[in-house]
Design a protein around this motif. Structure first.
Motif, PDB file in Angstrom:
ATOM      1  N   MET A  75      60.487  27.171 -22.160  1.00  0.00           N
ATOM      2  CA  MET A  75      60.376  25.871 -22.820  1.00  0.00           C
ATOM      3  C   MET A  75      60.152  26.128 -24.308  1.00  0.00           C
ATOM      4  O   MET A  75      59.059  26.579 -24.696  1.00  0.00           O
ATOM      5  N   PRO A  76      61.152  25.871 -25.162  1.00  0.00           N
ATOM      6  CA  PRO A  76      61.013  26.243 -26.580  1.00  0.00           C
ATOM      7  C   PRO A  76      59.959  25.441 -27.311  1.00  0.00           C
ATOM      8  O   PRO A  76      59.511  25.837 -28.378  1.00  0.00           O
ATOM      9  N   TRP A  77      59.572  24.281 -26.749  1.00  0.00           N
ATOM     10  CA  TRP A  77      58.578  23.406 -27.409  1.00  0.00           C
ATOM     11  C   TRP A  77      57.156  23.691 -26.943  1.00  0.00           C
ATOM     12  O   TRP A  77      56.236  22.963 -27.288  1.00  0.00           O
ATOM     13  N   ARG A  78      56.951  24.697 -26.151  1.00  0.00           N
ATOM     14  CA  ARG A  78      55.615  25.067 -25.710  1.00  0.00           C
ATOM     15  C   ARG A  78      55.355  26.519 -26.108  1.00  0.00           C
ATOM     16  O   ARG A  78      56.275  27.339 -26.112  1.00  0.00           O
ATOM     17  N   LEU A  86      51.787  26.331 -17.765  1.00  0.00           N
ATOM     18  CA  LEU A  86      52.332  25.081 -17.240  1.00  0.00           C
ATOM     19  C   LEU A  86      53.258  25.307 -16.049  1.00  0.00           C
ATOM     20  O   LEU A  86      53.442  24.417 -15.221  1.00  0.00           O
ATOM     21  N   TYR A 111      55.671  30.179 -30.473  1.00  0.00           N
ATOM     22  CA  TYR A 111      56.711  29.509 -29.692  1.00  0.00           C
ATOM     23  C   TYR A 111      57.791  30.537 -29.339  1.00  0.00           C
ATOM     24  O   TYR A 111      57.973  31.519 -30.075  1.00  0.00           O
TER      25      TYR A 111
ATOM     26  N   ARG B 183      56.634  15.463 -18.390  1.00  0.00           N
ATOM     27  CA  ARG B 183      55.909  15.679 -19.649  1.00  0.00           C
ATOM     28  C   ARG B 183      56.388  16.916 -20.413  1.00  0.00           C
ATOM     29  O   ARG B 183      56.491  16.884 -21.638  1.00  0.00           O
ATOM     30  N   HIS B 184      56.678  17.985 -19.688  1.00  0.00           N
ATOM     31  CA  HIS B 184      56.948  19.242 -20.384  1.00  0.00           C
ATOM     32  C   HIS B 184      58.428  19.646 -20.415  1.00  0.00           C
ATOM     33  O   HIS B 184      58.806  20.514 -21.195  1.00  0.00           O
ATOM     34  N   ILE B 185      59.239  19.044 -19.556  1.00  0.00           N
ATOM     35  CA  ILE B 185      60.658  19.407 -19.523  1.00  0.00           C
ATOM     36  C   ILE B 185      61.526  18.251 -20.037  1.00  0.00           C
ATOM     37  O   ILE B 185      62.351  18.440 -20.934  1.00  0.00           O
ATOM     38  N   PRO B 188      60.193  16.260 -23.892  1.00  0.00           N
ATOM     39  CA  PRO B 188      60.464  17.013 -25.128  1.00  0.00           C
ATOM     40  C   PRO B 188      61.953  17.089 -25.465  1.00  0.00           C
ATOM     41  O   PRO B 188      62.328  17.065 -26.634  1.00  0.00           O
ATOM     42  N   GLN B 189      62.798  17.134 -24.430  1.00  0.00           N
ATOM     43  CA  GLN B 189      64.237  17.168 -24.698  1.00  0.00           C
ATOM     44  C   GLN B 189      64.745  15.802 -25.140  1.00  0.00           C
ATOM     45  O   GLN B 189      65.705  15.694 -25.896  1.00  0.00           O
ATOM     46  N   ARG B 265      57.623  19.750 -34.311  1.00  0.00           N
ATOM     47  CA  ARG B 265      56.948  20.838 -35.035  1.00  0.00           C
ATOM     48  C   ARG B 265      57.358  22.213 -34.527  1.00  0.00           C
ATOM     49  O   ARG B 265      57.382  23.171 -35.283  1.00  0.00           O
ATOM     50  N   TRP B 266      57.713  22.325 -33.226  1.00  0.00           N
ATOM     51  CA  TRP B 266      58.112  23.634 -32.706  1.00  0.00           C
ATOM     52  C   TRP B 266      59.395  24.119 -33.354  1.00  0.00           C
ATOM     53  O   TRP B 266      59.629  25.311 -33.480  1.00  0.00           O
TER      54      TRP B 266
END
Lengths: 195, 269
Positions: A75-78, A86, A111, B183-185, B188-189, B265-266
């Motif tokens: 997951m690139p955003w985590r 997670l 990241y 929430r996490h997959i 964010p996309q 931000r990532w």
């Protein structure tokens, strides 16, 4: 048995990719799946993982599953740490320990995009091991790592298998990787289309 | 350009990111000041405050309305309708869009509906809602939401179609819960699509809310514009229009942009 596979056939658009593939794996056993490109090795793993259910045959699995994909699939955003937490439910401390084990100590807050491809691969390997799986699927997990690192990762995988005893299916092109890890092996051959 | 030139240019770029962000704000302020100057120049050329009052006429009247409290009452009424319609439209449009993006069979069935509702004029929906539901708040919110839901659906459907399939596979293999996947997959996309949908949604919704208020409400910016339109009071029409534009600019700057920056931000790390 942790894993029982009895695939009569798997086809894409009428073109058979797998035919008559059967094996059983107990915990602690490592099956190396070898064969040329396009022969259906990754397809076999997807069937075992339950990601593709359109096939003729039967697959039964017992217990928790983890997989190292051909691509890191993070997951690139985590952050690296959250990629472990997670997906596997491990604590912060366990995540840090898993990162430490694959040589990513101190990189938990980064990241994936801030890691090199080799580091991303190691992170995806750490994720699979942190899950403490009953069945471990490895789809060419050491591609694009340099030779010294491959040896380190092989040693790590051996120690994980010794500790956690997952039934492991290990797809690889490299015979020496199979020699290092596998207790058994099967060689997939292209399916003849006229039968 | 040599490699060392490229590296030093990149380094300069990193070091200069803060001043560039600052200059972005300055440019924004200067741009808005130029627009006010343009307005003032046009008003000066026209020289008839009954037709085109300049800022020196409109701003004091706005201050008077604010001091009397009337401006806040009507701004508040309109903003509350915008918020309600926005929440309904975004929620239903998001669910529909994701479902249609992920389920081709559902998309085949619902796509013709989408085309019909996309081409239904806003005015027709508003009039029909007032006729069927009555001249009340429910009709106003439903009318605005119905106008916006198809657009939200289309934009989120495109986002859902572009979802990363290997990541979904990974989440399934590792047994992530539906809530965790959402929430996490998924979210964010979807964030870039949601951000652009929210922005276009807000700007469209408040315009439709004004029409709704113009036609059938006794409070709100649209109502006031209707009232002063009948009295040909251009100054008051501009007072209420500009005041609400200022509110929407504030929402964009203080709420939407920070949320978008946080979701992004990532990428900047």
């Amino acid at each position: 048995m942790s894993l029982q596979v009895a695939i009569r056939s798997k086809a894409f658009g009428g073109v058979a990719v797998l035919r008559d593939v059967s094996f059983q794996l107990a915990r602690g056993e490592v099956l190396a799946v070898l064969g040329p490109s396009g022969v259906g090795k990754s397809t076999l793993l997807r069937l075992i993982a339950g990601l593709d259910t359109e096939y003729d045959g039967r697959i039964s699995r017992e217990g928790r599953l983890a997989m190292v994909f051909q691509e890191p699939t993070l997951m690139p955003w985590r952050s690296a740490r959250d990629n472990l937490r997670l997906t596997t439910g491990v604590s912060m401390t366990e995540a840090e320990a898993a990162l430490d084990r694959v040589g990513l100590a101190g990189k938990g807050a980064l990241y994936p995009g801030q890691l090199s491809l080799g580091q991303q691969r190691r992170l995806s390997i750490a994720r699979a091991y942190a899950a403490r799986p009953d069945i471990l699927l490895l789809d060419e997990p050491f591609v694009s790592l340099d030779a010294a690192l491959v040896d380190d990762m092989l040693a790590l995988t051996q120690s994980v298998i010794r500790e956690q005893h997952p039934a492991t299916v290990f797809v690889t092109h490299a015979a020496h990787e199979a020699d290092a890890l596998a207790t058994r092996r099967i060689q997939l051959q292209p399916v003849a289309q006229n039968t | 350009m040599t490699l060392s030139d490229a590296i030093s240019a990149a380094t300069r770029g990193q070091a200069g990111s803060a001043p560039r962000a600052l200059s972005g704000w300055v440019v924004r302020a200067l741009s808005l000041a130029a627009l006010v100057a343009f307005w003032w120049a046009l008003a000066w050329l026209k020289a008839d405050p009954m037709v085109l009052p300049g800022p020196q006429v409109v701003l004091p009247r706005m201050a008077q309305e604010a001091a009397s409290g009337a401006l806040w009452v009507h701004l508040g009424a309109t903003l509350w309708r915008v918020v309600q319609a926005f929440v309904w439209a975004m929620s239903l449009g998001l669910v529909l869009g994701v479902a249609m993006g992920l389920m081709p069979a559902l998309n085949r069935w619902l796509d013709p509906w989408l085309v019909v509702f996309l081409n239904l004029p806003a005015l027709v929906v508003i009039v029909l809602c007032f006729l069927w539901i009555g001249l009340n708040e429910t009709a106003a919110i439903v009318a605005v939401a119905i106008n916006k839901i198809p657009l939200v659906t289309v934009m989120t459907r495109e986002g859902a179609r572009a979802l990363n399939a290997p990541l979904s596979d990974m989440a399934r293999v590792f047994g992530m819960s539906p809530l965790s996947r959402l929430r996490h997959i998924l979210l964010p996309q979807m964030a870039p699509h949601l951000a652009s949908t929210a922005r276009s949604g807000l700007s469209l919704i408040w315009k439709i809310v004004l029409v709704v208020e113009f036609l059938g409400r006794g409070q709100g910016v649209g109502f006031k514009i209707h009232l002063h339109f009948q009295m040909f009071d251009v100054t008051m029409v501009m007072v209420y229009a500009l005041a609400f534009i200022a509110v929407m600019l504030a929402i964009e700057t203080l709420i939407l942009q920070p949320i978008e920056a946080r979701a992004r931000r990532w990428r900047d790390a």
